[in-house]
Structure formats: C-alpha cells, structure tokens
Design a protein around this motif. Structure first.
Motif, PDB file in Angstrom:
ATOM      1  N   GLY A   1       0.806  -1.217   0.000  1.00 11.18           N
ATOM      2  CA  GLY A   1       0.000   0.000   0.000  1.00 11.18           C
ATOM      3  C   GLY A   1       0.833   1.258   0.000  1.00 11.18           C
ATOM      4  N   LEU A   2       2.014   1.210   0.605  1.00  5.17           N
ATOM      5  CA  LEU A   2       2.886   2.382   0.621  1.00  5.17           C
ATOM      6  C   LEU A   2       3.352   2.716  -0.794  1.00  5.17           C
ATOM      7  CD1 LEU A   2       4.203   4.269   2.842  1.00  5.17           C
ATOM      8  CD2 LEU A   2       6.288   2.954   2.452  1.00  5.17           C
ATOM      9  N   LEU A   3       3.708   1.694  -1.564  1.00 13.09           N
ATOM     10  CA  LEU A   3       4.150   1.918  -2.938  1.00 13.09           C
ATOM     11  C   LEU A   3       3.019   2.460  -3.800  1.00 13.09           C
ATOM     12  CD1 LEU A   3       6.323  -1.271  -3.588  1.00 13.09           C
ATOM     13  CD2 LEU A   3       7.076   1.002  -2.886  1.00 13.09           C
ATOM     14  N   GLN A   4       1.801   2.071  -3.494  1.00 14.18           N
ATOM     15  CA  GLN A   4       0.663   2.529  -4.276  1.00 14.18           C
ATOM     16  C   GLN A   4       0.204   3.927  -3.890  1.00 14.18           C
ATOM     17  OE1 GLN A   4      -2.217  -0.507  -3.475  1.00 14.18           O
ATOM     18  NE2 GLN A   4      -1.090  -2.115  -4.551  1.00 14.18           N
ATOM     19  N   THR A   5       0.597   4.381  -2.706  1.00  8.37           N
ATOM     20  CA  THR A   5       0.106   5.665  -2.196  1.00  8.37           C
ATOM     21  C   THR A   5       1.084   6.811  -2.437  1.00  8.37           C
ATOM     22  OG1 THR A   5      -1.103   4.485  -0.455  1.00  8.37           O
ATOM     23  CG2 THR A   5      -0.749   6.852  -0.130  1.00  8.37           C
ATOM     24  N   LEU A   6       2.389   6.542  -2.343  1.00  5.61           N
ATOM     25  CA  LEU A   6       3.390   7.604  -2.398  1.00  5.61           C
ATOM     26  C   LEU A   6       4.080   7.650  -3.750  1.00  5.61           C
ATOM     27  CD1 LEU A   6       5.123   7.107   1.086  1.00  5.61           C
ATOM     28  CD2 LEU A   6       3.061   8.412   0.532  1.00  5.61           C
ATOM     29  N   ASP A   7       4.528   8.850  -4.126  1.00  4.85           N
ATOM     30  CA  ASP A   7       5.377   8.958  -5.306  1.00  4.85           C
ATOM     31  C   ASP A   7       6.829   8.694  -4.891  1.00  4.85           C
ATOM     32  OD1 ASP A   7       6.469  11.331  -4.198  1.00  4.85           O
ATOM     33  OD2 ASP A   7       4.979  12.572  -5.213  1.00  4.85           O
ATOM     34  N   ASP A   8       7.751   8.737  -5.848  1.00  7.20           N
ATOM     35  CA  ASP A   8       9.139   8.355  -5.557  1.00  7.20           C
ATOM     36  C   ASP A   8       9.797   9.274  -4.526  1.00  7.20           C
ATOM     37  OD1 ASP A   8       8.922   6.245  -7.241  1.00  7.20           O
ATOM     38  OD2 ASP A   8      10.181   7.064  -8.841  1.00  7.20           O
ATOM     39  N   ALA A   9       9.535  10.572  -4.619  1.00  8.99           N
ATOM     40  CA  ALA A   9      10.149  11.507  -3.672  1.00  8.99           C
ATOM     41  C   ALA A   9       9.633  11.264  -2.254  1.00  8.99           C
ATOM     42  CB  ALA A   9       9.882  12.945  -4.105  1.00  8.99           C
ATOM     43  N   GLU A  10       8.335  11.040  -2.138  1.00  2.00           N
ATOM     44  CA  GLU A  10       7.752  10.775  -0.819  1.00  2.00           C
ATOM     45  C   GLU A  10       8.254   9.443  -0.275  1.00  2.00           C
ATOM     46  OE1 GLU A  10       3.510  13.091  -1.689  1.00  2.00           O
ATOM     47  OE2 GLU A  10       3.733  10.945  -2.047  1.00  2.00           O
ATOM     48  N   LEU A  11       8.364   8.449  -1.153  1.00  2.21           N
ATOM     49  CA  LEU A  11       8.873   7.149  -0.729  1.00  2.21           C
ATOM     50  C   LEU A  11      10.322   7.254  -0.266  1.00  2.21           C
ATOM     51  CD1 LEU A  11       8.426   4.093  -0.465  1.00  2.21           C
ATOM     52  CD2 LEU A  11       9.152   3.872  -2.851  1.00  2.21           C
ATOM     53  N   GLU A  12      11.132   8.043  -0.975  1.00  2.13           N
ATOM     54  CA  GLU A  12      12.528   8.236  -0.566  1.00  2.13           C
ATOM     55  C   GLU A  12      12.598   8.885   0.810  1.00  2.13           C
ATOM     56  OE1 GLU A  12      16.597  10.555  -2.049  1.00  2.13           O
ATOM     57  OE2 GLU A  12      14.820  10.457  -3.355  1.00  2.13           O
ATOM     58  N   ALA A  13      11.714   9.834   1.089  1.00  2.17           N
ATOM     59  CA  ALA A  13      11.713  10.491   2.396  1.00  2.17           C
ATOM     60  C   ALA A  13      11.351   9.514   3.512  1.00  2.17           C
ATOM     61  CB  ALA A  13      10.732  11.665   2.383  1.00  2.17           C
ATOM     62  N   VAL A  14      10.349   8.675   3.258  1.00  2.00           N
ATOM     63  CA  VAL A  14       9.955   7.679   4.262  1.00  2.00           C
ATOM     64  C   VAL A  14      11.077   6.672   4.478  1.00  2.00           C
ATOM     65  CG1 VAL A  14       8.356   5.786   4.751  1.00  2.00           C
ATOM     66  CG2 VAL A  14       7.497   7.943   3.829  1.00  2.00           C
ATOM     67  N   LEU A  15      11.739   6.263   3.390  1.00  2.00           N
ATOM     68  CA  LEU A  15      12.849   5.319   3.522  1.00  2.00           C
ATOM     69  C   LEU A  15      14.015   5.950   4.281  1.00  2.00           C
ATOM     70  CD1 LEU A  15      12.837   3.624   0.011  1.00  2.00           C
ATOM     71  CD2 LEU A  15      12.145   2.630   2.203  1.00  2.00           C
ATOM     72  N   ALA A  16      14.273   7.230   4.051  1.00  2.00           N
ATOM     73  CA  ALA A  16      15.325   7.912   4.804  1.00  2.00           C
ATOM     74  C   ALA A  16      14.992   7.928   6.296  1.00  2.00           C
ATOM     75  CB  ALA A  16      15.504   9.337   4.278  1.00  2.00           C
ATOM     76  N   HIS A  17      13.729   8.155   6.604  1.00  2.00           N
ATOM     77  CA  HIS A  17      13.273   8.119   7.998  1.00  2.00           C
ATOM     78  C   HIS A  17      13.536   6.744   8.604  1.00  2.00           C
ATOM     79  CE1 HIS A  17      10.369   9.019  11.331  1.00  2.00           C
ATOM     80  NE2 HIS A  17      10.187   7.713  11.265  1.00  2.00           N
ATOM     81  N   GLU A  18      13.160   5.687   7.896  1.00  2.00           N
ATOM     82  CA  GLU A  18      13.347   4.334   8.419  1.00  2.00           C
ATOM     83  C   GLU A  18      14.824   3.952   8.465  1.00  2.00           C
ATOM     84  OE1 GLU A  18      10.996   2.690   9.769  1.00  2.00           O
ATOM     85  OE2 GLU A  18       9.424   4.102   9.164  1.00  2.00           O
TER      86      GLU A  18
END
Length: 215
Positions: free
Chosen positions: A39-56
């Motif tokens: 669901g995360l991949l379906q909800t976020l674009d690449d920039a938002e996903l990169e930010a979440v991954l940086a957080h994790e």
C-alpha cells in the motif's frame, strides 16, 4: 529510491528490505530489516517514498528498534494478552481479515466480552505505565529520524507523505496500537519539518515547551 536515500545519508551499508502484502500504507524497521507495505508503494510517489525510507534508515542506523524489542520482550505476557484479546474482540491486526461467518450475534458477543476481559488489565498497564515511561525516548527517536530526512532535503516530501498516511495510522498488532501513544502527534512532526521563520520562538523556549509536553 533506496540507493538515492542511502547515498544522500552516506550510509556505509544497508539493511535487508522486505515487502508486506498489506494494502495499508506503512513502513517499519526491525533490527536488521526494513519492511514496507504494498500500500505504501501505491500511495506515495518516488520523492515521498525516498523520504519515508530515509526516515526508516535513520531508525536502523540508530538502532532504535533494539530498544523497542527490549521493551516488547520484557512485556511479552502483556503483549500476548493484548493481541489475543483484541483479536477475540474483533480488532484484527492489519492485513488479517476476520471472517464474516463467525456465528450468531450471541457468539460474537461472548467472544467480544471474553476478548475485552482478557485484554483490559494488560492495556491499562501498558497505556498508563509502560507507554509514558518510553514516550520521551520514542518521540526523540521519531524527531531524529524526521530530521535525518530533512537534512538531505526531503522535508517537503516527508511532510506530504505524512499527510497521506496519517489517516492509516495505527499499529499492526494490538500491542502496537496500545503503544502508539508513544509517537509524537503528526501535527508536531509537520511543524518541525517546516523551514524556520524569523518570528519563530527561540530554540531554548521551544525545548522548554517540549519538555513540558513530554511531562
């Protein structure tokens, strides 16, 4: 996307990554693995996903999950009671649908009552004893992980991601749902991700207010 975040953070190594086939957008960090949901991949674009991954990735680099696992291990009997109780009461973990054919209303009522009776003592101890004790450190860890994403220029992307997934906030198990109070409110996280303005209060005053909030 993972490589871009890791290179920007100058990480010497990477953890393992796993995918959870869950429609709820979420991500979490274990001691050696970061899990992201479909669901995360379906909800976020690449920039938002990169930010979440940086957080994790910051959680992983700092070893934040080690402390959480230690708390969980020490409180394991409480965690089991909460998870079983919530499951019987009809509150299934994310990604585990409950059957619609559980029997008549009487059976459902008995199961719900049994679940609440099993879970409420453990929930009270967790919510009013364990969660307050761990809240200060967990909030600090969340702010530090947000700051790591902000430091590599992903503040706006992380803010956008938080706004999208806020509606789906909640733990994957009954234990995590009860411990969710240890996380800082999303509104405060979004405020910290905004660029500082000339009329902002001093850092000393902000720290003082945060200390009072933690109390």
């Amino acid at each position: 996307v993972v490589k871009a975040a890791a290179d920007a953070m100058a990480l010497p190594a990477l953890p393992r990554f796993a995918m959870a086939d869950i429609i709820v957008p979420n991500a979490w960090t274990h001691m050696r693995t970061i899990v992201i949901t479909a669901g995360l991949l379906q909800t976020l674009d690449d920039a938002e996903l990169e930010a979440v991954l940086a957080h994790e990735l910051q959680h992983w680099r700092s070893g934040d999950s080690v402390g959480l696992h230690l708390v969980w291990a020490c409180a394991w009997p409480l965690a089991v009671l909460i998870n079983i109780g919530r499951l019987l009461a009809g509150n299934a973990p994310q990604g585990i649908p409950l059957s619609k054919k559980a029997g008549g209303d009487v059976v459902k009522g008995i199961l719900m009552l049994t679940g609440y009776l099993m879970a409420w003592p453990a929930i009270v101890i967790t919510r009013f004893v364990i969660a307050p004790v761990t809240a200060a450190s967990q909030r600090r860890c969340e702010y530090e992980a947000d700051a790591a994403a902000m430091a590599i220029g992903l503040a706006s992307s992380l803010s956008s991601a938080l706004r999208k997934i806020t509606a789906f906030e909640g733990g994957r198990t009954g234990w995590e749902q009860t411990m969710a109070a240890t996380h800082p409110p999303v509104e405060l996280r979004l405020e910290r991700l905004q660029p500082r303005q000339p009329d902002d209060r001093s850092e000393e005053h902000t720290s003082e207010l945060q200390s009072l909030t933690n109390l």
